[in-house]
Scaffold this active site. Sequence first.
Site, short mmCIF file in Angstrom:
data_model
loop_
_atom_site.label_atom_id
_atom_site.label_comp_id
_atom_site.label_asym_id
_atom_site.label_seq_id
_atom_site.Cartn_x
_atom_site.Cartn_y
_atom_site.Cartn_z
N ASP A 38 0.83 -1.20 0.00
CA ASP A 38 0.00 0.00 0.00
C ASP A 38 0.87 1.26 0.00
O ASP A 38 1.98 1.24 0.52
CB ASP A 38 -0.93 -0.02 1.24
N HIS A 55 2.29 3.52 -9.06
CA HIS A 55 2.09 2.09 -9.36
C HIS A 55 3.26 1.53 -10.16
O HIS A 55 3.67 0.40 -9.97
CB HIS A 55 0.77 1.89 -10.11
N LEU A 149 10.88 -20.47 -4.94
CA LEU A 149 9.90 -19.55 -4.35
C LEU A 149 8.56 -19.58 -5.12
O LEU A 149 8.56 -19.57 -6.34
CB LEU A 149 10.45 -18.11 -4.39
#
Length: 258
Positions: A38, A55, A149
Amino acid sequence: MFNKLRLWKTGTTTKTLQDQISNVKQQKIPEHVAIIMDGNGRWAKKRKLPRIAGHHEGMKCVKRITKMADELGIKVLTLYAFSTENWKRPKTEVDYIMSLPEQFLSTFLPELMEKNVRVTAIGYTEKLPEHTLKALDNAVEKTKNNTGLNLNFALNYGSRSEILQAVNNIVKDSQTGELDANGITEEVFSSYLMTGGLNDPDLLIRTSGEIRISNFMLWQLAYTELWFTDVLWPDFKEEHLIEAIEVFQNRQRRFGGV
Ligand code: IPE
Ligand code: IPE
Ligand code: MG
Protein backbone atom coordinates in the site's frame (compact mmCIF):
# COMPACT_ATOMS: atom_id res chain seq x y z
CA MET A 1 24.61 -11.67 -4.99
CA PHE A 2 23.01 -8.29 -5.35
CA ASN A 3 23.37 -5.17 -3.26
CA LYS A 4 26.57 -6.52 -1.79
CA LEU A 5 28.00 -3.09 -1.34
CA ARG A 6 25.01 -1.19 -0.04
CA LEU A 7 25.63 0.08 3.47
CA TRP A 8 23.22 1.21 6.10
CA LYS A 9 23.15 1.87 9.80
CA THR A 10 21.66 -0.50 12.31
CA GLY A 11 21.98 0.92 15.78
CA THR A 12 25.59 1.87 16.25
CA THR A 13 27.10 -0.52 13.73
CA THR A 14 27.13 -0.31 9.96
CA LYS A 15 26.46 -3.61 8.24
CA THR A 16 26.39 -4.66 4.66
CA LEU A 17 23.13 -6.07 3.40
CA GLN A 18 24.91 -9.37 2.88
CA ASP A 19 25.83 -9.58 6.59
CA GLN A 20 22.27 -8.79 7.52
CA ILE A 21 21.01 -11.57 5.24
CA SER A 22 23.33 -14.18 6.72
CA ASN A 23 22.38 -13.09 10.24
CA VAL A 24 18.67 -13.36 9.68
CA LYS A 25 19.10 -16.73 7.97
CA GLN A 26 20.56 -18.21 11.12
CA GLN A 27 17.11 -18.24 12.66
CA LYS A 28 13.78 -19.47 11.38
CA ILE A 29 12.66 -17.74 8.20
CA PRO A 30 8.85 -17.45 7.88
CA GLU A 31 7.68 -19.88 5.22
CA HIS A 32 4.78 -17.83 3.95
CA VAL A 33 5.04 -14.03 3.89
CA ALA A 34 2.06 -11.99 2.69
CA ILE A 35 2.27 -8.29 1.89
CA ILE A 36 -0.43 -5.65 1.53
CA MET A 37 1.49 -3.39 -0.82
CA ASP A 38 0.00 0.00 0.00
CA GLY A 39 1.00 3.63 -0.51
CA ASN A 40 1.73 3.89 -4.23
CA GLY A 41 -0.66 6.83 -4.65
CA ARG A 42 0.77 8.76 -1.72
CA TRP A 43 4.31 8.11 -2.94
CA ALA A 44 3.38 9.73 -6.25
CA LYS A 45 1.46 12.59 -4.62
CA LYS A 46 4.46 13.49 -2.48
CA ARG A 47 6.41 13.93 -5.71
CA LYS A 48 3.61 15.80 -7.51
CA LEU A 49 3.35 12.90 -9.95
CA PRO A 50 0.20 11.17 -11.20
CA ARG A 51 -0.89 8.16 -9.10
CA ILE A 52 0.06 5.77 -11.90
CA ALA A 53 3.70 6.81 -11.49
CA GLY A 54 3.44 5.36 -7.99
CA HIS A 55 2.09 2.09 -9.36
CA HIS A 56 4.95 1.92 -11.84
CA GLU A 57 7.48 2.44 -9.07
CA GLY A 58 5.60 -0.11 -6.97
CA MET A 59 6.12 -2.68 -9.71
CA LYS A 60 9.88 -2.15 -9.52
CA CYS A 61 9.63 -2.74 -5.81
CA VAL A 62 7.87 -6.08 -6.45
CA LYS A 63 10.94 -7.22 -8.42
CA ARG A 64 13.33 -6.16 -5.68
CA ILE A 65 11.34 -7.83 -2.91
CA THR A 66 10.77 -11.02 -4.92
CA LYS A 67 14.53 -11.39 -5.40
CA MET A 68 15.14 -10.81 -1.72
CA ALA A 69 12.42 -13.26 -0.66
CA ASP A 70 14.06 -15.86 -2.88
CA GLU A 71 17.49 -15.11 -1.46
CA LEU A 72 16.16 -15.42 2.10
CA GLY A 73 14.59 -18.81 1.40
CA ILE A 74 10.98 -17.73 1.90
CA LYS A 75 8.77 -20.46 0.37
CA VAL A 76 5.65 -18.45 -0.49
CA LEU A 77 5.36 -14.70 -1.09
CA THR A 78 1.75 -13.57 -1.50
CA LEU A 79 1.38 -10.02 -2.79
CA TYR A 80 -1.95 -8.23 -2.55
CA ALA A 81 -1.93 -6.34 -5.83
CA PHE A 82 -5.62 -5.56 -6.51
CA SER A 83 -8.67 -6.01 -4.33
CA THR A 84 -12.27 -6.65 -5.33
CA GLU A 85 -12.93 -3.10 -4.03
CA ASN A 86 -10.22 -1.43 -6.13
CA TRP A 87 -12.54 -1.34 -9.19
CA LYS A 88 -14.05 1.77 -7.53
CA ARG A 89 -11.01 3.76 -8.64
CA PRO A 90 -10.94 6.01 -11.73
CA LYS A 91 -10.87 3.99 -14.95
CA THR A 92 -7.52 5.40 -16.06
CA GLU A 93 -5.93 4.20 -12.82
CA VAL A 94 -7.54 0.76 -13.01
CA ASP A 95 -6.51 0.44 -16.67
CA TYR A 96 -2.93 1.26 -15.77
CA ILE A 97 -2.84 -1.23 -12.89
CA MET A 98 -4.23 -3.87 -15.27
CA SER A 99 -1.30 -3.25 -17.62
CA LEU A 100 1.24 -3.93 -14.88
CA PRO A 101 1.23 -7.74 -14.95
CA GLU A 102 2.20 -7.57 -18.65
CA GLN A 103 4.89 -4.96 -17.99
CA PHE A 104 6.19 -6.88 -15.01
CA LEU A 105 6.20 -10.30 -16.62
CA SER A 106 7.51 -9.24 -20.03
CA THR A 107 10.68 -7.95 -18.42
CA PHE A 108 10.96 -10.24 -15.42
CA LEU A 109 9.77 -13.68 -16.52
CA PRO A 110 13.20 -14.83 -17.79
CA GLU A 111 14.72 -13.98 -14.42
CA LEU A 112 11.90 -15.74 -12.58
CA MET A 113 12.57 -18.84 -14.69
CA GLU A 114 16.28 -18.62 -14.01
CA LYS A 115 15.60 -18.39 -10.28
CA ASN A 116 13.19 -21.34 -10.41
CA VAL A 117 10.28 -19.16 -9.18
CA ARG A 118 6.73 -20.47 -9.62
CA VAL A 119 4.07 -17.84 -10.30
CA THR A 120 0.51 -18.45 -9.08
CA ALA A 121 -2.52 -16.26 -8.45
CA ILE A 122 -5.51 -16.07 -6.14
CA GLY A 123 -8.59 -13.94 -6.71
CA TYR A 124 -11.32 -13.69 -9.31
CA THR A 125 -8.76 -13.63 -12.12
CA GLU A 126 -11.37 -14.62 -14.72
CA LYS A 127 -12.82 -11.10 -14.33
CA LEU A 128 -9.53 -9.42 -15.25
CA PRO A 129 -9.20 -7.84 -18.70
CA GLU A 130 -8.23 -10.41 -21.33
CA HIS A 131 -4.73 -8.99 -21.90
CA THR A 132 -3.98 -9.04 -18.17
CA LEU A 133 -5.19 -12.59 -17.75
CA LYS A 134 -3.23 -13.71 -20.80
CA ALA A 135 0.05 -12.40 -19.38
CA LEU A 136 -0.72 -13.98 -16.02
CA ASP A 137 -1.78 -17.35 -17.43
CA ASN A 138 1.34 -17.45 -19.58
CA ALA A 139 3.57 -16.91 -16.54
CA VAL A 140 1.66 -19.46 -14.46
CA GLU A 141 1.95 -22.03 -17.25
CA LYS A 142 5.64 -21.38 -18.01
CA THR A 143 6.67 -21.56 -14.36
CA LYS A 144 4.37 -24.37 -13.22
CA ASN A 145 7.15 -26.94 -12.82
CA ASN A 146 9.51 -24.61 -10.96
CA THR A 147 10.27 -25.71 -7.43
CA GLY A 148 11.70 -22.56 -5.81
CA LEU A 149 9.90 -19.55 -4.35
CA ASN A 150 6.15 -19.47 -4.99
CA LEU A 151 5.30 -15.90 -6.03
CA ASN A 152 1.57 -15.71 -5.47
CA PHE A 153 -0.34 -12.64 -6.68
CA ALA A 154 -3.68 -11.72 -5.13
CA LEU A 155 -5.43 -10.09 -8.08
CA ASN A 156 -9.06 -9.10 -7.88
CA TYR A 157 -9.03 -10.82 -4.52
CA GLY A 158 -11.49 -10.22 -1.68
CA SER A 159 -11.67 -12.37 1.39
CA ARG A 160 -15.36 -12.08 2.31
CA SER A 161 -16.35 -13.06 -1.17
CA GLU A 162 -13.80 -15.89 -1.11
CA ILE A 163 -15.37 -17.20 2.11
CA LEU A 164 -18.89 -16.97 0.67
CA GLN A 165 -17.78 -18.78 -2.47
CA ALA A 166 -16.33 -21.55 -0.29
CA VAL A 167 -19.61 -21.83 1.65
CA ASN A 168 -21.61 -22.01 -1.57
CA ASN A 169 -19.34 -24.68 -3.03
CA ILE A 170 -19.50 -26.70 0.19
CA VAL A 171 -23.30 -26.58 0.08
CA LYS A 172 -23.28 -27.68 -3.58
CA ASP A 173 -20.86 -30.54 -2.97
CA SER A 174 -22.87 -31.71 0.05
CA GLN A 175 -26.04 -31.78 -2.04
CA THR A 176 -24.41 -33.86 -4.77
CA GLY A 177 -22.98 -36.18 -2.13
CA GLU A 178 -19.38 -35.34 -3.09
CA LEU A 179 -18.82 -34.04 0.42
CA ASP A 180 -20.12 -35.35 3.74
CA ALA A 181 -21.98 -32.40 5.27
CA ASN A 182 -21.21 -33.71 8.75
CA GLY A 183 -17.48 -33.75 8.16
CA ILE A 184 -16.71 -30.10 7.48
CA THR A 185 -13.57 -29.49 9.48
CA GLU A 186 -11.27 -26.45 9.41
CA GLU A 187 -9.05 -28.37 6.97
CA VAL A 188 -11.96 -29.08 4.64
CA PHE A 189 -13.09 -25.46 4.78
CA SER A 190 -9.54 -24.20 4.11
CA SER A 191 -9.30 -26.44 1.08
CA TYR A 192 -12.32 -24.67 -0.43
CA LEU A 193 -10.62 -21.27 -0.21
CA MET A 194 -8.59 -19.84 -3.08
CA THR A 195 -5.47 -20.46 -1.03
CA GLY A 196 -6.33 -24.18 -1.16
CA GLY A 197 -3.03 -26.03 -0.83
CA LEU A 198 -1.10 -23.18 0.80
CA ASN A 199 -0.14 -22.95 4.46
CA ASP A 200 -1.50 -19.86 6.22
CA PRO A 201 0.83 -16.84 6.18
CA ASP A 202 3.36 -16.78 9.03
CA LEU A 203 3.98 -13.07 8.61
CA LEU A 204 1.81 -10.28 7.21
CA ILE A 205 3.39 -6.98 6.27
CA ARG A 206 1.39 -3.85 5.45
CA THR A 207 3.14 -0.74 4.21
CA SER A 208 2.01 2.91 4.22
CA GLY A 209 0.95 3.31 7.83
CA GLU A 210 -2.62 1.99 7.53
CA ILE A 211 -3.40 -0.41 10.36
CA ARG A 212 -6.10 -2.54 8.76
CA ILE A 213 -6.54 -5.74 6.79
CA SER A 214 -8.71 -4.35 3.93
CA ASN A 215 -10.52 -7.63 3.18
CA PHE A 216 -7.33 -9.70 2.88
CA MET A 217 -7.18 -13.35 3.98
CA LEU A 218 -9.58 -12.98 6.92
CA TRP A 219 -9.66 -16.72 7.61
CA GLN A 220 -6.00 -17.42 6.83
CA LEU A 221 -4.59 -14.67 9.10
CA ALA A 222 -6.05 -16.17 12.31
CA TYR A 223 -2.61 -16.73 13.85
CA THR A 224 -0.36 -14.76 11.51
CA GLU A 225 2.16 -12.34 12.99
CA LEU A 226 1.32 -8.80 11.82
CA TRP A 227 3.89 -6.11 11.06
CA PHE A 228 2.99 -2.60 9.98
CA THR A 229 5.33 0.07 8.69
CA ASP A 230 4.88 3.71 7.66
CA VAL A 231 7.16 3.15 4.67
CA LEU A 232 5.26 3.58 1.39
CA TRP A 233 5.39 0.52 -0.88
CA PRO A 234 7.62 2.09 -3.58
CA ASP A 235 10.12 3.01 -0.84
CA PHE A 236 10.10 -0.50 0.67
CA LYS A 237 13.63 -1.88 0.44
CA GLU A 238 15.35 -5.19 1.09
CA GLU A 239 16.37 -4.02 4.55
CA HIS A 240 12.72 -3.38 5.46
CA LEU A 241 11.85 -6.98 4.64
CA ILE A 242 14.77 -8.14 6.74
CA GLU A 243 13.65 -5.89 9.59
CA ALA A 244 10.16 -7.40 9.47
CA ILE A 245 11.64 -10.90 9.60
CA GLU A 246 13.87 -9.95 12.53
CA VAL A 247 10.81 -8.74 14.41
CA PHE A 248 9.02 -11.99 13.48
CA GLN A 249 11.95 -14.01 14.82
CA ASN A 250 11.70 -12.22 18.16
CA ARG A 251 7.97 -12.83 18.53
CA GLN A 252 6.64 -15.75 20.56
CA ARG A 253 3.96 -17.58 18.67
CA ARG A 254 1.73 -19.39 21.11
CA PHE A 255 -1.29 -20.38 18.98
CA GLY A 256 -3.42 -20.20 22.10
CA GLY A 257 -1.04 -22.29 24.22
CA VAL A 258 1.29 -21.12 26.97
C1 IPE B 1 -1.58 0.26 -3.32
O1 IPE B 1 -1.35 1.62 -3.35
C2 IPE B 1 -1.83 -0.32 -4.68
C3 IPE B 1 -3.21 -0.76 -4.92
C4 IPE B 1 -4.18 -0.77 -4.05
C5 IPE B 1 -3.52 -1.21 -6.25
P1 IPE B 1 -2.54 2.67 -3.34
O2 IPE B 1 -2.87 2.99 -4.75
O3 IPE B 1 -3.66 2.21 -2.51
O4 IPE B 1 -1.82 3.91 -2.68
P2 IPE B 1 -2.45 4.94 -1.63
O5 IPE B 1 -2.99 4.13 -0.50
O6 IPE B 1 -3.53 5.68 -2.37
O7 IPE B 1 -1.31 5.81 -1.24
C1 IPE C 1 -5.44 -2.67 -0.06
O1 IPE C 1 -5.11 -1.35 -0.28
C2 IPE C 1 -5.47 -3.41 -1.36
C3 IPE C 1 -4.18 -3.61 -2.01
C4 IPE C 1 -3.01 -3.28 -1.55
C5 IPE C 1 -4.24 -4.28 -3.27
P1 IPE C 1 -6.24 -0.21 -0.43
O2 IPE C 1 -5.51 1.06 -0.61
O3 IPE C 1 -7.21 -0.60 -1.46
O4 IPE C 1 -6.95 -0.29 0.99
P2 IPE C 1 -7.78 0.80 1.80
O5 IPE C 1 -8.78 1.37 0.84
O6 IPE C 1 -6.82 1.82 2.26
O7 IPE C 1 -8.37 0.04 2.93
MG1 MG D 1 -4.10 2.41 -0.54
